[in-house]
Design a protein around this motif. Sequence first.
Motif, PDB file in Angstrom:
ATOM      1  N   GLY A 150      80.985-104.972  12.303  1.00 14.95           N
ATOM      2  CA  GLY A 150      82.404-105.079  11.962  1.00 14.95           C
ATOM      3  C   GLY A 150      82.764-106.448  11.402  1.00 14.95           C
ATOM      4  O   GLY A 150      83.525-106.562  10.447  1.00 14.95           O
ATOM      5  N   ASP A 178      86.322-101.441  14.646  1.00 18.96           N
ATOM      6  CA  ASP A 178      87.042-100.819  15.749  1.00 18.96           C
ATOM      7  C   ASP A 178      88.446-100.466  15.261  1.00 18.96           C
ATOM      8  O   ASP A 178      88.878-100.922  14.199  1.00 18.96           O
ATOM      9  N   VAL A 179      89.141 -99.655  16.048  1.00 19.86           N
ATOM     10  CA  VAL A 179      90.406 -99.089  15.566  1.00 19.86           C
ATOM     11  C   VAL A 179      91.439-100.180  15.256  1.00 19.86           C
ATOM     12  O   VAL A 179      92.172-100.087  14.269  1.00 19.86           O
ATOM     13  N   HIS A 181      90.868-103.275  14.223  1.00 19.30           N
ATOM     14  CA  HIS A 181      90.525-103.930  12.952  1.00 19.30           C
ATOM     15  C   HIS A 181      90.674-102.981  11.766  1.00 19.30           C
ATOM     16  O   HIS A 181      90.979-103.422  10.655  1.00 19.30           O
ATOM     17  N   GLN A 182      90.460-101.681  11.990  1.00 14.65           N
ATOM     18  CA  GLN A 182      90.706-100.719  10.898  1.00 14.65           C
ATOM     19  C   GLN A 182      92.163-100.805  10.464  1.00 14.65           C
ATOM     20  O   GLN A 182      92.478-100.925   9.282  1.00 14.65           O
TER      21      GLN A 182
END
Length: 281
Positions: A150, A178-179, A181-182
């Motif tokens: 990531g 990870d969600v 950072h998405q």
Amino acid sequence: MSQSVPEPSSLRADRITMAYQDRIIGEDLSVDIADGRFTVIIGPNGCGKSTLLRSLSRLLRTRSGTVYLDGKDIHRSRAQDVAGRLGLLPQTAIAPPGITVFDLARRGRYPHQSILSRWSAQDEAAVHRALAQTEMTELADRPVDELSGGQRQRAWVAMVLAQESSILLLDEPTTFLDVAHQISLLDLFAQLNSDEGRTTVAVLHDINHAARYADDIIVMSHGRIVAHGPPVDVLTPELLAEVFGVEAVVIDDPVNGGPHIITRHRTRIPASVAPTREEAP
Ligand SMILES: Nc1ncnc2c1ncn2[C@@H]1O[C@H](COP(=O)(O)OP(=O)(O)O)[C@@H](O)[C@H]1O
Ligand SMILES: [Mg+2]
């Protein structure tokens, strides 16, 4: 009343055939990337999304047809001019061994330099801004090959942002993240798009992220574009069944009112791979 003729968009493909050696991936494909909008490309694995982005960014020479950037055949433009205008985040990118995050981001400034021009305060500022935007400032001195997947992904995004191109082509920018950072990255792209009018094209796998963030969705299947338009028009149960082999219910997104997809079950394995055909010798 006279009807005004719409201006052609800055980036468009006109009847292109995309191929690797003797494998044809997509034929006679035309697409206009709407200026200043956030376009998301979706489609099953292997349907040709990355190949389309490579073709649009001059990385892959089309077998026939033309990609136009600012009305000019992209292959007749100087590489440096194209790079100053258009930045590509490739799906799989390998950093030079041992390179630090800062030096990788710095490479985003190469198109802005010539033999005569020195590294400027403006270059330095662009790199620092890109590192801050991707939350990579604290990792700037770390070698990229020692980062998590990531973090590495965000280092590459920093490089593309440092380029400060007005068109961004992003191949799966949120994969490996990870969600949190998405979402922060998608919010950043959305902000760059709305505040600075940067034309953004991103390949995403999460259909609900596509629905939430896209002004326009391009749906690819078997090397073809099967739908192109606003999420509410494109993301229908029929299309999801046809392209992904998934039975789904489309409801109103309780957060922003757009379409929200709830998958029920898979109806068949999608024929994921573009039907390639061998050319006659
Ligand atoms: N460098 C390459 N050489 C030959 N075939 C390739 C190459 N890259 C991709 N392909 C093939 O082209 C098709 C489309 O690939 P790609 O554009 O990467 O799909 P997607 O990004 O939608 O998953 C696939 O069948 C893939 O195997
Ligand atoms: Mg791909």
